[in-house]
Design an enzyme around this catalytic site. Structure first.
Site, PDB file in Angstrom:
ATOM      1  N   ASP A  11       0.098  -0.898   2.062  1.00 45.91           N
ATOM      2  CA  ASP A  11      -0.989  -0.661   1.298  1.00 45.91           C
ATOM      3  C   ASP A  11      -0.315  -0.250   0.041  1.00 45.91           C
ATOM      4  OD1 ASP A  11      -2.977   0.587  -0.298  1.00 45.91           O
ATOM      5  OD2 ASP A  11      -4.229   0.858   1.555  1.00 45.91           O
ATOM      6  N   TYR A  61      -5.046   5.884   4.252  1.00 50.70           N
ATOM      7  CA  TYR A  61      -6.400   6.180   3.736  1.00 50.70           C
ATOM      8  C   TYR A  61      -7.318   6.462   5.099  1.00 50.70           C
ATOM      9  CZ  TYR A  61     -11.163   5.068   2.083  1.00 50.70           C
ATOM     10  OH  TYR A  61     -12.487   5.340   2.014  1.00 50.70           O
ATOM     11  N   ARG A 106     -18.626 -19.112  -1.632  1.00 47.97           N
ATOM     12  CA  ARG A 106     -17.907 -18.548  -0.368  1.00 47.97           C
ATOM     13  C   ARG A 106     -16.663 -19.052  -0.235  1.00 47.97           C
ATOM     14  NH1 ARG A 106     -19.672 -19.040   4.536  1.00 47.97           N
ATOM     15  NH2 ARG A 106     -21.870 -19.232   4.064  1.00 47.97           N
TER      16      ARG A 106
HETATM   17  C1  LIG Z   1      -9.614   3.565  -1.310  1.00 46.96           C
HETATM   18  C2  LIG Z   1      -8.567   3.026  -0.424  1.00 46.96           C
HETATM   19  C3  LIG Z   1      -8.992   1.968   0.477  1.00 46.96           C
HETATM   20  C4  LIG Z   1     -10.102   1.346   0.839  1.00 46.96           C
HETATM   21  O1  LIG Z   1     -10.527   0.603  -0.256  1.00 46.96           O
HETATM   22  P1  LIG Z   1     -12.216   0.408  -0.678  1.00 46.96           P
HETATM   23  O2  LIG Z   1     -12.113  -0.190  -1.842  1.00 46.96           O
HETATM   24  O3  LIG Z   1     -12.669   1.622  -0.954  1.00 46.96           O
HETATM   25  O4  LIG Z   1     -12.853  -0.378   0.548  1.00 46.96           O
HETATM   26  C5  LIG Z   1      -7.626   1.338   1.213  1.00 46.96           C
HETATM   27  N1  LIG Z   1      -6.426   2.330   0.851  1.00 46.96           N
HETATM   28  C6  LIG Z   1      -6.204   3.138   0.038  1.00 46.96           C
HETATM   29  C7  LIG Z   1      -4.896   3.791  -0.085  1.00 46.96           C
HETATM   30  C8  LIG Z   1      -7.181   3.580  -0.857  1.00 46.96           C
HETATM   31  O5  LIG Z   1      -7.128   4.671  -1.608  1.00 46.96           O
END
Ligand SMILES: *Cc1c(COP(=O)(O)O)cnc(C)c1O
Length: 405
Positions: free
Chosen positions: A198, A133, A79
């Site tokens: 993101d 998202y 971890r």
């Molecule tokens: C899918 C997605 C997430 C979340 O990711 P996971 O791996 O499904 O937890 C976050 N941001 C964007 C833009 C995504 O497309």
């Protein structure tokens, strides 16, 4: 055999010359392999690491608790860190142009860790721009981690900041509308508050938000970084100081990435530039054909390109989903094969309907992640599905045409 000194000299020489993205994609995180007589990176599945020196371990644990820096030598426990996962982290940091990256069990685990780092400093307020998202929107809106969110447009960011604002969060291109932001202007508006961008949709192949002022670059590595629809993971690329805090939160909360996933992600990165460019060429072609098609009301395709398309049909979007045969009707994105989904039903279902529509996610919107298939095969499949959706709408108003269906 290399002496350790020679080995160090190799590293110095190798890190001296800046390398292009395509080169980093296949070499970063692997610099030590040839010296070890290896070609493919080893997978270290150890959960624990033996040490006869418990005084030394105590010192290493203290050091981790202070800075969150990766312990020197073998990790103490899985971890705290894993060498295979660390290879992926090193490689992704190079691609994003950051000091470090910290990997998690999923994109949502990565976002959770960022929010917890800031909340632990008493900075619980988040300023965010829609759309995000669906689950990111939900995590902030529901305040599950004790955060409080102010939604605003990019022009309102500076005004929305408060003394307890710990984070500004944006996506560009955004999921699912592909709306784009001027990241440099947004970063400027944030002042000293960290901007989290993101970058899941663009990938570092098309956009490197850290170069534009984002302190934190988040990926759902489940998507393009893995690239084959078989790994779930998340990662945050950032400076070493923030990375240390993220490692400490990861250690305390346990959202670690499995080493097999780390291996697959490192392998995924090696083809990332090729995959993104080829899929983007397909997507640009399809976006053009959709835009010229009378059955399609609107097409959203980002200025920076990419392999994602959003479009609205005149007919019933559910019939497009029901009508595809080669394209896979499934949520998620970034795989080698093409996926299509209806955000209002799936990826953004959890967002309140008014908030969703207010963010431009209409009930007619479809989101398609274009893969590496032949573009003519993709178009033939889409064309048939669009025809089915178009026919379904026409049938509604014309009772005679509905008979027998
Ligand atoms: C899918 C997605 C997430 C979340 O990711 P996971 O791996 O499904 O937890 C976050 N941001 C964007 C833009 C995504 O497309």
């Amino acid at each position: 055999m290399d002496t350790p000194l020679d080995a160090q000299a190799h590293d110095v020489v190798r890190s001296a010359a800046p390398r292009a993205l395509a080169t980093e994609a296949v070499h970063a995180g692997r610099d030590d392999l040839a010296r070890q007589g290896l070609h493919a990176p080893p997978i270290d599945l150890s959960t624990t690491y033996p040490s006869y020196d418990s005084r030394g371990e105590a010192a290493r644990i203290d050091a981790f608790a202070t800075t969150g820096a990766e312990p020197d030598g073998p990790p103490v426990y899985g971890r705290l860190g894993n060498p295979t996962v660390a290879r992926f982290e090193t490689a992704l940091a190079r691609l994003e142009g950051t000091d470090a990256a910290v990997a998690f069990a999923s994109g949502m685990a990565a976002l959770t860790a960022v929010l917890l780092v800031r909340a632990s400093m008493g900075l619980r307020h988040v300023v965010a721009v829609r759309p995000l998202y669906g689950c990111s929107d939900h995590l902030l809106t529901a305040g599950l981690l004790g955060s409080e969110v102010t939604w605003t447009d990019p022009a309102g960011i500076a005004e929305a900041l408060r003394p307890d604002t710990g984070l500004v969060m944006v996506e560009s291109p955004a999921n699912p509308t592909l709306a784009e932001l001027d990241l440099r202007a947004v970063a400027h508006a944030c002042g000293s508050v960290p901007l989290l961008a993101d970058n899941t949709f663009a990938t570092p192949v098309l956009q490197r938000p850290a170069e534009q002022g984002a302190r934190l670059v988040l990926h759902s590595a489940t998507k393009y970084l893995g690239g084959h629809g078989d790994v779930m993971a998340g990662v945050v690329a950032c400076d070493e100081e923030f990375a240390g805090r993220l490692r400490q939160v990861r250690f305390a909360t346990g959202g670690v990435l499995h080493p097999l996933a780390g291996y697959l992600l490192l392998r995924g990165l090696s083809t990332l530039p090729v995959r993104v460019r080829a899929a983007s060429a397909n997507a640009a072609e399809l976006a053009g054909r959709l835009a010229a098609d009378p059955r399609v009301a609107r097409v959203h395709y980002p200025r920076i390109g990419g392999a994602m398309i959003a479009f609205e049909v005149h007919g019933d979007p559910h019939e497009v989903i029901a009508g595809v045969r080669l394209v896979t009707p499934a949520v998620s994105l970034g795989s080698v094969d093409t996926l299509i989904q209806h955000p209002a039903s799936i990826s953004h279902r959890i967002v309140d309907a008014d908030d969703r529509r207010g963010a431009g996610v209409s009930d007619r919107l479809l989101r398609m992640s274009v893969g590496l298939e032949d573009v003519e095969d993709l178009w033939a499949d889409l064309d048939a599905a669009l025809e089915r959706a178009h026919g379904a709408t026409v049938g509604h108003g014309a009772p005679a045409a509905a008979v027998g269906h």
